[in-house]
Design an enzyme around this catalytic site. Structure first.
Site, PDB file in Angstrom:
ATOM      1  N   SER A 137       0.834  -1.196   0.000  1.00 46.39           N
ATOM      2  CA  SER A 137       0.000   0.000   0.000  1.00 46.39           C
ATOM      3  C   SER A 137       0.876   1.255   0.000  1.00 46.39           C
ATOM      4  O   SER A 137       1.675   1.467  -0.910  1.00 46.39           O
ATOM      5  CB  SER A 137      -0.951  -0.059   1.202  1.00 46.39           C
ATOM      6  OG  SER A 137      -1.924   0.959   1.152  1.00 46.39           O
ATOM      7  N   HIS A 143      -2.431  -1.467  -4.164  1.00 52.59           N
ATOM      8  CA  HIS A 143      -3.888  -1.542  -4.257  1.00 52.59           C
ATOM      9  C   HIS A 143      -4.449  -0.125  -4.189  1.00 52.59           C
ATOM     10  O   HIS A 143      -3.710   0.848  -4.064  1.00 52.59           O
ATOM     11  CB  HIS A 143      -4.487  -2.452  -3.172  1.00 52.59           C
ATOM     12  CG  HIS A 143      -4.325  -1.951  -1.772  1.00 52.59           C
ATOM     13  ND1 HIS A 143      -4.774  -2.650  -0.673  1.00 52.59           N
ATOM     14  CD2 HIS A 143      -3.751  -0.818  -1.253  1.00 52.59           C
ATOM     15  CE1 HIS A 143      -4.493  -1.980   0.431  1.00 52.59           C
ATOM     16  NE2 HIS A 143      -3.879  -0.856   0.103  1.00 52.59           N
TER      17      HIS A 143
END
Length: 200
Positions: free
Chosen positions: A96, A121
């Site tokens: 992330s 993501h």
């Protein structure tokens, strides 16, 4: 518990916590979730190292599951703002916001160790409250998503459309896959020299 390192010199002994000792070699650790506290600490360390020597590289080791986008962007913007090159090194996991910071290092100096994992993501959101507040938060999440995707496209060289598609769900990569994708530049197992600041 943080280990302490004892150094001896002509003036006697001096004790450092291990992170302060590594900071002398221009090494910074991001080894937790990204939040305001760790962001402030990392930003302060980078600014300090820039003031010490604006020409020497800074080495940011990353082992982080991600965290706050706003805190992460404070680190990212500082990395882009300061004069020294920032070499990013992934150990363990860069997921992330951790992966975003890894990709945001100086081109040619973004590294992963062989058994690291990298995951990208889209931003996570959990809007609650009155409908008008939810609408405001939804717009903000879309703005953040578009900003992060655009910056990832810039740092990786991938088309924006592919970034949008590949970040739609959790997307885990090996270091070799991350290198092919453009998130990093090198996969290394050993430093070329046995010194703390040898990664380059």
């Amino acid at each position: 518990m943080i280990p302490t390192v004892i150094e001896q010199s002509a003036r006697g002994e001096r004790a450092f916590d291990i992170y302060s000792r590594l900071l002398r070699d221009r090494i910074i650790f991001l080894g937790t979730q990204v939040d305001d506290d760790i962001a402030n600490l990392i930003v302060a360390q980078m600014l300090y190292l820039e003031s010490e020597d604006p020409e020497k590289d800074i080495y940011l080791y990353i082992n982080s599951p991600g965290g706050s986008v706003y805190a992460g962007m404070a680190i990212y913007d500082t990395m882009q703002h300061i004069q020294p090159d920032v070499s990013t090194i992934c150990i363990g996991l860069a997921a992330s916001m951790g992966a975003f910071l890894l990709a945001g290092g100086t081109k040619g100096k973004r590294i992963a160790l062989p058994h690291a994992r990298i995951m990208i993501h889209q931003p996570l959101g959990g809007a609650q409250g009155p409908a008008t507040d939810i609408e405001i938060q939804a717009k903000e999440i879309l703005f953040i998503k578009n900003s992060l995707n655009s910056l990832l496209a810039y740092h990786t060289g991938q088309p924006l459309e592919r970034i949008e598609r590949d970040t739609d769900r959790d997307n885990f990569m090996t270091p070799e896959q991350a290198k092919e994708y453009g998130l990093i530049d090198q996969v290394i197992s050993k430093r070329p020299q046995p010194t703390l600041a040898a990664v380059s």
